[in-house]
Design a protein around this motif. Structure first.
Motif, short mmCIF file in Angstrom:
data_model
loop_
_atom_site.label_atom_id
_atom_site.label_comp_id
_atom_site.label_asym_id
_atom_site.label_seq_id
_atom_site.Cartn_x
_atom_site.Cartn_y
_atom_site.Cartn_z
N SER A 1 0.83 -1.20 0.00
CA SER A 1 0.00 0.00 0.00
C SER A 1 0.87 1.26 0.00
CB SER A 1 -0.88 0.00 1.24
OG SER A 1 -1.42 1.27 1.45
N ARG B 1 -5.43 -15.75 11.11
CA ARG B 1 -5.15 -15.16 9.80
C ARG B 1 -5.59 -16.10 8.69
NH1 ARG B 1 -1.39 -10.77 9.47
NH2 ARG B 1 -0.46 -10.31 11.49
N LYS C 1 -7.96 -5.76 8.22
CA LYS C 1 -8.00 -4.89 7.05
C LYS C 1 -9.09 -3.84 7.26
CE LYS C 1 -8.41 -4.71 2.10
NZ LYS C 1 -9.32 -5.11 1.06
N ILE D 1 -5.14 -12.05 6.38
CA ILE D 1 -6.15 -11.17 6.97
C ILE D 1 -7.01 -11.93 7.97
CG2 ILE D 1 -8.22 -9.81 6.43
CD1 ILE D 1 -6.85 -9.06 3.81
N GLU E 1 -12.07 -8.05 8.39
CA GLU E 1 -12.18 -6.79 7.64
C GLU E 1 -13.16 -5.89 8.37
OE1 GLU E 1 -12.64 -6.75 3.48
OE2 GLU E 1 -11.44 -8.55 3.15
N GLN F 1 -5.21 2.69 10.30
CA GLN F 1 -5.41 1.74 9.20
C GLN F 1 -4.14 0.92 8.98
OE1 GLN F 1 -5.75 3.47 5.29
NE2 GLN F 1 -7.35 2.02 4.70
N GLN F 2 -2.99 1.59 8.98
CA GLN F 2 -1.72 0.89 8.76
C GLN F 2 -1.37 -0.05 9.90
OE1 GLN F 2 -0.18 0.78 5.84
NE2 GLN F 2 -1.98 1.96 5.30
N ALA G 1 -3.43 -3.10 9.77
CA ALA G 1 -2.93 -4.00 8.73
C ALA G 1 -1.81 -4.88 9.29
CB ALA G 1 -2.45 -3.20 7.53
N ASN H 1 -9.36 5.81 0.88
CA ASN H 1 -8.56 4.59 0.78
C ASN H 1 -7.71 4.54 -0.48
OD1 ASN H 1 -9.67 3.11 3.16
ND2 ASN H 1 -11.54 3.57 2.05
N THR I 1 -11.12 -0.36 6.10
CA THR I 1 -11.45 0.60 5.06
C THR I 1 -11.87 1.89 5.75
OG1 THR I 1 -12.30 -1.25 3.79
CG2 THR I 1 -12.89 0.93 3.02
#
Lengths: 274, 533
Positions: A37, B362, B399, B367, B370, B390-391, B394, A220, B401
Motif C-alpha cells: 500500500s 489469519r 483490514k 487477513i 475486515e 489503518q496501517q 494491517a 482509501n 477501510t
C-alpha cells in the motif's frame, strides 16, 4: 501511417505524448516498483527528497514516490473512466438531438442547459458529498458535470452533417436512421469528439485533484490531490510534499492538452497544412 | 565620577517615572485592544443553550459565574465572595459580592442566581440537567445570599460554576420570555468586565470595557475583539504580524505552533485547558464482531503507538493517556496511573498473540478480519490519525477501510444508529468525572440520539455502581478510591482505546500579560489582562 506522419510534424504534440507515456508507464508499473500500500509507513517522517527515498517521505513516513506512482494510476483511471462516461452520454444526447431536431432537440437541449447552468466544480462537490466519497462517486460526479459540453458539440456537428448532400442521399436511398447515424455521420464527426475527449481527461484529472485536496477524495485511494491537501500545512517546513505532486499534475495535464492540440491539428482537415 | 552622575540621573528619571504611573488599584497599565482569533465563528452567543466551544471563548467576557478556579482545580471567589457547605453536603450557601451591576445598570442579586440555575441552566443547558439534577431549590433569604438545597450531596457541582459552564444571567431580561428564542441571546448583557457592542457576521465581535465593573480599576484593556478567519494559514500570519494577539483551541494549526513560538514576540503555552482535559480515543462498537470480544479490543489498544501519534500527528502536543480519567485530575486525587498499561514497546507482537488467542486466525491472505474505520470529521489531524490506525491494523491482520462523512451523518451513525465498528473520536472530560467521564461508560448514558455519550455501549453493573457512589460521595479521598477501582475495571475491559491526552495550545503576543491565569484559560473573563509597556 499518413496520420502518424502528420502527427510527428508537431513537436509539442510529441512532447505531450512522451510525458504522457512516462506517466502511463509509472502507473502501470506502480504495483511492481512500489509493492504494497502507498499508505504504508516506510521510514521516519519528513525525510527530504533525493536521499534514501527519491521524493522523500511525508508527515506519517510514507514514501512520496510510491504515492506519485500510485496516484498516477488513480488520476489516469478516473480521467479515462469519467471521460468515457461523459462521451457516451454526451454523444448519445447530442446525436439524437442533432439528428432528429424539433421537439426531441428542444427537450434534450433544455435538459443539457439545466446541467450547464450549475457551476461545474460546485456541482461535482455536491454530488460527491451526497454520494459519499469513493472512486465510484468521483467518476460519476465528473462524468455528470462533463457531458453537457460534449452533447452541445455533437449536436452542432450532427446538425451540420444532417443537411449535407451525402446524408440526404442516404436518407433518400431508404437507409435506416441507425445506419445513417453510425455508418455515415458519426465517423465524419469523430475527430472533434476525440479532441474534446482528450481535453476532458485533463479536466477530469484536475477536478479529481481538487476534490481530494478538499478532503472529498476516496480516503482509501492514494491520489495527487490528496497528497497536496495533506502536505499543504507543511509548505513552510517540507516543501516537497506539495511541490512534487503539484508538478506531476501540471506535467500530466499539460501533456494531455498538448496531445489534444496535436490530435486536433492532425485530424482537422482544414488545419492539415498549417 | 561621570558614571555616578549618570546613574544618579537615571535614578531620578526612574523615580519620576514611577510617580507618573497611572493610579490604578494594582498599578497595571490601562488601555489597549486585545484581538483574539476564534475558530470557528460561534453560531450563537447563547452560552446557556449551547456548549459549542467557540461560544464560551467570547461569552465569558460578558457573563460571569459564581466561582472561578485556581490551577489546583480548587474553587476561588467569583461573583460569590464566600460559600459554606453543610456537614451532610446537602446545603451550599453562597454569599455574593455587594454592589455588582449588570452592564445595563440593574443590580445583580440572589434572585438572578436562582433564576439562572433553576429556570435556565437546569432546563436548557446541555449539561445543566446533569450538573443541577440534585438542586431541588435555591433559597434567597436576602439579596446577597443564595442557598442551594440539594436532594443528595453533589461534590461535582462546585466544579461547574464558572462563567463558562454556568453563566449567571439577568433575570429582568429573561423572565417571562421564551428562553430558547430570547432576543437577548445575541446581544448579551452580563456582569462581566466587557460589554457587548456589535457582531459583524463572518468578521468580528467587539466588546468594550465595562466602566462600572465591580472589580475596581478593572479591566485594564479598553477593548476586546474576537476575529473570525476561516483560513488557517491566514490566522497564523495574523498572529505573526501582530494583527491578532491570541488564539487557542486549535485556531493555530499544530504544525505552525513551533515556528511561531520561535519568534521573539510570541509565546505558546499548553496551560489553561486543565478544566477541558480532552482525551483522543478510538471508540469500539462493543456489540458487533470483531470488537464484541474484549481480547480483540485489547489487541488494538496494544498495537497503537501513542508516541507515534503524538509526535507525528499532533506534533508533540499530547501525553499518553492511561485510561478514562485525564491525569489533570491527579491534583484532585481522582486519577490513578496504576491500571493495565497498553503502552508497551512490543505492542504489535502482544496484539498478534492476543488475536490468535481470541480465535481470530489469519486467513490465507494474512487477513484476520475486515472492518470499516470511521473518521471523525473535525479536521485534518483526524484523517492522518485514521490513516495511521489503518496501517497499524494491517500489521495485526485487520483490514480496515476508511470512511469519511460529514458531521451530522457521522454523529447519527455513531450515536443514533450505532452503525459502526471503530471510529476515532475525542471527548472533553471537563472539570469533574461526573460531568465529563460518566457519560461515556454508564448504562444510563446509552441514549440513542444524544451525542458524545456512551456510543460504545459497554457497561457493567459494578462500574455503574462505582459511578453512582462517586456521584454522591462528598469526601475527596473516598471518591479517589472509588475512581481508582473504576479506572482499573474500565481499562481492563477496553471499550475504547485511550490514546493520548490532547494538549491544546494557546499562542499569544507577549506584549499582553496575565492572559492565562487559571485553568479556565481562554474561558476566563480576561479582567486581569494588561499591556506590558
Amino acid at each position: 501511417m499518413a496520420f502518424w506522419r502528420r502527427f510527428v510534424r508537431s513537436r509539442s504534440a510529441l512532447l505531450g505524448l512522451a510525458v504522457l507515456t512516462i506517466v502511463v508507464v509509472a502507473a502501470a508499473t506502480a504495483p511492481i516498483a512500489f509493492s504494497g500500500s502507498p499508505f504504508r509507513r516506510v521510514d521516519q517522517p519528513f525525510l527530504p527528497p533525493f536521499g534514501s527515498y527519491l521524493f522523500g517521505t511525508d508527515v506519517l513516513g510514507r514514501d512520496v514516490a510510491a504515492g506519485i506512482a500510485h496516484g498516477a494510476r488513480t488520476s489516469l483511471m478516473i480521467g479515462l473512466l469519467a471521460t468515457v462516461g461523459a462521451m457516451v452520454v454526451g454523444t448519445v444526447m447530442g446525436g439524437v438531438a442533432g439528428y432528429y431536431g424539433g421537439l426531441v432537440d428542444d427537450v434534450l437541449m433544455r435538459v443539457t442547459e439545466f446541467f450547464q447552468t450549475i457551476p461545474t466544480f460546485l456541482f461535482a462537490i455536491l454530488l460527491v458529498a451526497i454520494l459519499a466519497p469513493s472512486i465510484k462517486s468521483i467518476v460519476i460526479a465528473i462524468a455528470v458535470v462533463s457531458w453537457p459540453a460534449v452533447a452541445r458539440l455533437v449536436r452542432g456537428e450532427f446538425m451540420a452533417m444532417r443537411s449535407r448532400e451525402f446524408v440526404q442521399a442516404c436518407i433518400c436511398l431508404g437507409m435506416s436512421d441507425r445506419r445513417v447515424i453510425f455508418r455515415h455521420i458519426l465517423p465524419n464527426c469523430l475527430s472533434p469528439i476525440i479532441v474534446t475527449g482528450s481535453l476532458i481527461v485533463a479536466t477530469a484529472i484536475l477536478i479529481e485533484s481538487a476534490l481530494s485536496f478538499l478532503g472529498l477524495g476516496d480516503p482509501n485511494t492514494m491520489s495527487w490531490g490528496f497528497m497536496i491537501g495533506a502536505g499543504r500545512t507543511f509548505l513552510r517546513t517540507a516543501w516537497w510534499l506539495c511541490t512534487i505532486p503539484g508538478i506531476a499534475i501540471l506535467l500530466t495535464v499539460l501533456a494531455i492538452n498538448l496531445l489534444g492540440e496535436g490530435l486536433n491539428d492532425t485530424l482537422n482537415p482544414r488545419l492539415r497544412n498549417r | 565620577m561621570i558614571l555616578t552622575r549618570i546613574l544618579r540621573c537615571c535614578l531620578v528619571v526612574a523615580l519620576a517615572g514611577l510617580a507618573l504611573m497611572p493610579d490604578t488599584a494594582s498599578g497595571q497599565k490601562r488601555g489597549g485592544t486585545l484581538v483574539m482569533l476564534v475558530q470557528p465563528e460561534p453560531p450563537t452567543l447563547a452560552s446557556y443553550l449551547s456548549t459549542s466551544g467557540p461560544i464560551g471563548q467570547v461569552t465569558t467576557k460578558v457573563y460571569e459565574g459564581l466561582l472561578e478556579y485556581d490551577f489546583n482545580l480548587k474553587p476561588i471567589p467569583g461573583l460569590a465572595q464566600s460559600w459554606t457547605v453543610s456537614g451532610d453536603g446537602k446545603t451550599i450557601s453562597f454569599k455574593l459580592h455587594k454592589g455588582i451591576k449588570f452592564s445595563d445598570g440593574k443590580p445583580f442579586t440572589s434572585a438572578d442566581v436562582k433564576f439562572s440555575v433553576l429556570e435556565v441552566l437546569k432546563k436548557f443547558h446541555p449539561r445543566g440537567a446533569i450538573t443541577f439534577r440534585d438542586v431541588v431549590d435555591i433559597e434567597t433569604p436576602d439579596e446577597h445570599t443564595a442557598v442551594f438545597k440539594l436532594a443528595n450531596p453533589a461534590p461535582y457541582l462546585m466544579m461547574a460554576l464558572s462563567g463558562y459552564e454556568s453563566p449567571m444571567l439577568p433575570k429582568h431580561l429573561f423572565e417571562g420570555t421564551d428562553i430558547k428564542n430570547n432576543k437577548q441571546a445575541n446581544s448579551p448583557v452580563g456582569t462581566g468586565p466587557y460589554k457587548f457592542v456589535e457582531w459583524q457576521r463572518g468578521q468580528f465581535m467587539r466588546f468594550d470595557r465595562n466602566p462600572d465593573y465591580w472589580k475596581k480599576g478593572r479591566p485594564y484593556l479598553d477593548r476586546f475583539v474576537a476575529r473570525f478567519v476561516a483560513d488557517s494559514a491566514t490566522r497564523t500570519a495574523a498572529i505573526e504580524k501582530g494583527e491578532a494577539h491570541v488564539g487557542g483551541f486549535g485556531a493555530i494549526p499544530y504544525s505552525d505552533v513551533k515556528a511561531l513560538a520561535r519568534l521573539p514576540q510570541i509565546e505558546a503555552t499548553t496551560r489553561g485547558y486543565e478544566m477541558q482535559s480532552p482525551i483522543v480515543q478510538l471508540d469500539f462498537n462493543t456489540t458487533r464482531p470483531p470488537f464484541d470480544n474484549q481480547k480483540v479490543r485489547q489487541a488494538v489498544s496494544y498495537a497503537i503507538s501513542r508516541k507515534f501519534v503524538i509526535d507525528n500527528v499532533w506534533f508533540g502536543f499530547g501525553k499518553p493517556a492511561t485510561g478514562p480519567i485525564n491525569s489533570n485530575f491527579a491534583v484532585a486525587g481522582l486519577y490513578t496511573p496504576s491500571v493495565k498499561s497498553y503502552n508497551v514497546p512490543n505492542g504489535v507482537e502482544v496484539a498478534n498473540k492476543l488475536l490468535d488467542e481470541a480465535g481470530l486466525r489469519r486467513g490465507p491472505n494474512g487477513i484476520r478480519a475486515e472492518i470499516v474505520h470511521d473518521i471523525t470529521p473535525y479536521g485534518e489531524e483526524w484523517q492522518r490519525y485514521g490513516e495511521y490506525v489503518q496501517q497499524v491494523l494491517a500489521e495485526i491482520g485487520i483490514k480496515a477501510t476508511l470512511r469519511h462523512e460529514d458531521v451530522p451523518t457521522w454523529l447519527r451513525r455513531i450515536y443514533t444508529d450505532y452503525d459502526f465498528q471503530l471510529t476515532n473520536n475525542w471527548i472533553q472530560t471537563l472539570a469533574d468525572p461526573v460531568i465529563g467521564v460518566h457519560r461515556l461508560y454508564h448504562t444510563n448514558s446509552i441514549r440513542p440520539g444524544v451525542v458524545f455519550v456512551n456510543g460504545s455501549r459497554w457497561a457493567s453493573p459494578r462500574t455503574d455502581q462505582l459511578m453512582d457512589m462517586a456521584t454522591v460521595e462528598p469526601d475527596p479521598a473516598k471518591r479517589g478510591v472509588l475512581y481508582k477501582e473504576l479506572q482499573q475495571l474500565v481499562v481492563e475491559a477496553a471499550p475504547l482505546v485511550w490514546v493520548h491526552e490532547l494538549q491544546f495550545v494557546t499562542v499569544y503576543n507577549k506584549q499582553f500579560k496575565d492572559l492565562i491565569v487559571s485553568p479556565l484559560g481562554l474561558y476566563a473573563p480576561f479582567d486581569r489582562v494588561h499591556l506590558d509597556k
